[in-house]
Design an enzyme around this catalytic site. Structure first.
Site, PDB file in Angstrom:
ATOM      1  N   GLU A   1      27.414  40.246  41.340  1.00 55.84           N
ATOM      2  CA  GLU A   1      27.477  40.560  42.771  1.00 55.84           C
ATOM      3  C   GLU A   1      26.137  40.220  43.427  1.00 55.84           C
ATOM      4  O   GLU A   1      25.093  40.254  42.769  1.00 55.84           O
ATOM      5  CB  GLU A   1      27.811  42.061  42.891  1.00 55.84           C
ATOM      6  CG  GLU A   1      27.712  42.694  44.247  1.00 55.84           C
ATOM      7  CD  GLU A   1      28.728  42.198  45.251  1.00 55.84           C
ATOM      8  OE1 GLU A   1      28.874  40.979  45.374  1.00 55.84           O
ATOM      9  OE2 GLU A   1      29.337  43.035  45.936  1.00 55.84           O
ATOM     10  N   ASP A   2      26.181  39.889  44.708  1.00 57.03           N
ATOM     11  CA  ASP A   2      24.921  39.586  45.403  1.00 57.03           C
ATOM     12  C   ASP A   2      24.094  40.855  45.626  1.00 57.03           C
ATOM     13  O   ASP A   2      22.974  40.966  45.153  1.00 57.03           O
ATOM     14  CB  ASP A   2      25.174  38.832  46.716  1.00 57.03           C
ATOM     15  CG  ASP A   2      26.190  39.512  47.628  1.00 57.03           C
ATOM     16  OD1 ASP A   2      26.724  40.584  47.277  1.00 57.03           O
ATOM     17  OD2 ASP A   2      26.451  38.960  48.718  1.00 57.03           O
TER      18      ASP A   2
ATOM     19  N   ASP B   1      25.031  47.889  47.997  1.00 58.83           N
ATOM     20  CA  ASP B   1      24.446  48.612  49.127  1.00 58.83           C
ATOM     21  C   ASP B   1      24.929  50.066  49.066  1.00 58.83           C
ATOM     22  O   ASP B   1      24.396  50.868  48.300  1.00 58.83           O
ATOM     23  CB  ASP B   1      24.878  47.874  50.402  1.00 58.83           C
ATOM     24  CG  ASP B   1      24.221  48.391  51.656  1.00 58.83           C
ATOM     25  OD1 ASP B   1      23.089  48.884  51.591  1.00 58.83           O
ATOM     26  OD2 ASP B   1      24.847  48.303  52.731  1.00 58.83           O
TER      27      ASP B   1
ATOM     28  N   PHE C   1      18.018  43.583  56.037  1.00 60.29           N
ATOM     29  CA  PHE C   1      19.202  42.765  55.813  1.00 60.29           C
ATOM     30  C   PHE C   1      18.774  41.436  55.205  1.00 60.29           C
ATOM     31  O   PHE C   1      17.955  40.711  55.759  1.00 60.29           O
ATOM     32  CB  PHE C   1      19.964  42.538  57.127  1.00 60.29           C
ATOM     33  CG  PHE C   1      21.333  41.997  56.893  1.00 60.29           C
ATOM     34  CD1 PHE C   1      22.393  42.853  56.604  1.00 60.29           C
ATOM     35  CD2 PHE C   1      21.564  40.628  56.902  1.00 60.29           C
ATOM     36  CE1 PHE C   1      23.666  42.348  56.344  1.00 60.29           C
ATOM     37  CE2 PHE C   1      22.828  40.114  56.638  1.00 60.29           C
ATOM     38  CZ  PHE C   1      23.887  40.985  56.370  1.00 60.29           C
TER      39      PHE C   1
ATOM     40  N   ARG D   1      23.554  30.818  53.931  1.00 58.73           N
ATOM     41  CA  ARG D   1      23.924  30.914  52.510  1.00 58.73           C
ATOM     42  C   ARG D   1      23.203  29.893  51.643  1.00 58.73           C
ATOM     43  O   ARG D   1      22.971  30.128  50.462  1.00 58.73           O
ATOM     44  CB  ARG D   1      25.435  30.700  52.336  1.00 58.73           C
ATOM     45  CG  ARG D   1      26.297  31.847  52.842  1.00 58.73           C
ATOM     46  CD  ARG D   1      27.720  31.667  52.328  1.00 58.73           C
ATOM     47  NE  ARG D   1      28.694  32.509  53.015  1.00 58.73           N
ATOM     48  CZ  ARG D   1      28.962  33.760  52.691  1.00 58.73           C
ATOM     49  NH1 ARG D   1      28.318  34.333  51.703  1.00 58.73           N
ATOM     50  NH2 ARG D   1      29.869  34.444  53.357  1.00 58.73           N
TER      51      ARG D   1
HETATM   52  P1  IMP Z   1      28.706  48.076  49.698  1.00 60.88           P
HETATM   53  O1  IMP Z   1      27.848  48.263  48.480  1.00 60.88           O
HETATM   54  O2  IMP Z   1      30.146  48.429  49.475  1.00 60.88           O
HETATM   55  O3  IMP Z   1      28.124  48.781  50.896  1.00 60.88           O
HETATM   56  O4  IMP Z   1      28.790  46.567  50.110  1.00 60.88           O
HETATM   57  C1  IMP Z   1      27.940  45.641  49.638  1.00 60.88           C
HETATM   58  C2  IMP Z   1      28.331  44.291  50.216  1.00 60.88           C
HETATM   59  O5  IMP Z   1      27.942  44.229  51.600  1.00 60.88           O
HETATM   60  C3  IMP Z   1      27.562  43.201  49.521  1.00 60.88           C
HETATM   61  O6  IMP Z   1      28.288  42.686  48.459  1.00 60.88           O
HETATM   62  C4  IMP Z   1      27.361  42.197  50.604  1.00 60.88           C
HETATM   63  O7  IMP Z   1      28.469  41.317  50.653  1.00 60.88           O
HETATM   64  C5  IMP Z   1      27.272  43.034  51.861  1.00 60.88           C
HETATM   65  N1  IMP Z   1      25.859  43.324  52.156  1.00 60.88           N
HETATM   66  C6  IMP Z   1      25.224  44.519  52.076  1.00 60.88           C
HETATM   67  N2  IMP Z   1      23.922  44.399  52.412  1.00 60.88           N
HETATM   68  C7  IMP Z   1      23.740  43.096  52.698  1.00 60.88           C
HETATM   69  C8  IMP Z   1      22.594  42.316  53.092  1.00 60.88           C
HETATM   70  O8  IMP Z   1      21.451  42.806  53.245  1.00 60.88           O
HETATM   71  N3  IMP Z   1      22.802  40.987  53.263  1.00 60.88           N
HETATM   72  C9  IMP Z   1      24.007  40.396  53.096  1.00 60.88           C
HETATM   73  N4  IMP Z   1      25.098  41.074  52.734  1.00 60.88           N
HETATM   74  C10 IMP Z   1      24.968  42.416  52.530  1.00 60.88           C
HETATM   75 MG    MG Z   2      29.035  40.912  47.993  1.00 60.01          MG
END
Ligand code: IMP
Ligand code: MG
Length: 176
Positions: free
Chosen positions: A96-97, A100, A149, A162
């Site tokens: 995963e990238d 959060d 972000f 990207r």
């Molecule tokens: P969460 O952990 O369910 O809140 O969601 C995480 C997802 O939100 C990540 O996989 C990203 O796709 C997106 N995301 C959260 N923070 C960022 C950021 O700083 N940059 C780009 N995408 C983000």
């Molecule tokens: Mg993601």
């Protein structure tokens, strides 16, 4: 003032970090057949480099996640799309990238366990651990970040940025 990108980690630092993750993961999964499961779209660059930094054989597949619900349920309504791969009895490492709040990963990891994976672990390039709303363990992470972000190296804002080679913090200017 236009929106601005601030370098957080240079392309060379990202490269070194992915190499380090490659060594850690290769050691952890030595002798075990591994499925790398990339989360689209954000993990596309990371997964491509990580897979080539491994010294063990792997198979690769992808899922897409979409969220639904209103702002009060943000992140909690996660739907896993294109999850038509078979992970029964397999070791799965989700790539995963960014993690959060953690909601989307909780949903995906639960699904993989339900589908009968032998083991499920998570590798994220960026772990925003301080922003977590639900508990999710990131087994392998590249960087920790408290706020901001992030774009670049696969990650976007409105589908832009990207293809940038490093990690950048996006300072948004509203009238841009
Ligand atoms: P969460 O952990 O369910 O809140 O969601 C995480 C997802 O939100 C990540 O996989 C990203 O796709 C997106 N995301 C959260 N923070 C960022 C950021 O700083 N940059 C780009 N995408 C983000
Ligand atoms: Mg993601």
């Amino acid at each position: 003032m236009p929106s601005r990108l601030e370098v957080i980690h240079s392309p060379d630092t990202v490269k070194d970090t992915v190499a380090r993750l490659g060594r850690e993961i290769s050691t952890a999964y030595a002798g075990k057949p591994l499925l790398l499961l990339g989360v689209l779209k954000g993990a596309w660059v990371f997964l491509a480099d990580l897979a080539r930094a491994l010294t063990i054989p792997v198979q690769v597949d992808f899922v897409r996640l979409s969220s639904y619900g209103d702002s009060d349920t943000r992140g909690q309504g996660t739907r896993v799309r294109d999850a038509d791969f078979d992970c029964r009895g397999r070791h799965v490492l989700v790539v995963e990238d960014i993690v959060d709040t953690g909601h989307s990963m909780v949903a995906l990891l639960e699904l993989l366990r339900e589908k009968g994976a032998e083991s499920v672990a998570l590798c994220a390039l960026v772990d925003k651990a301080e922003r977590r709303e639900v508990e999710v363990a990131v087994d392998f992470y590249g960087f920790r970040l408290a706020k901001g972000f992030v774009v670049g190296y696969g990650m976007d804002y409105g589908e832009d940025y990207r293809s940038l080679p490093g990690l950048y913090e996006l300072h948004l200017q509203k009238d841009d």
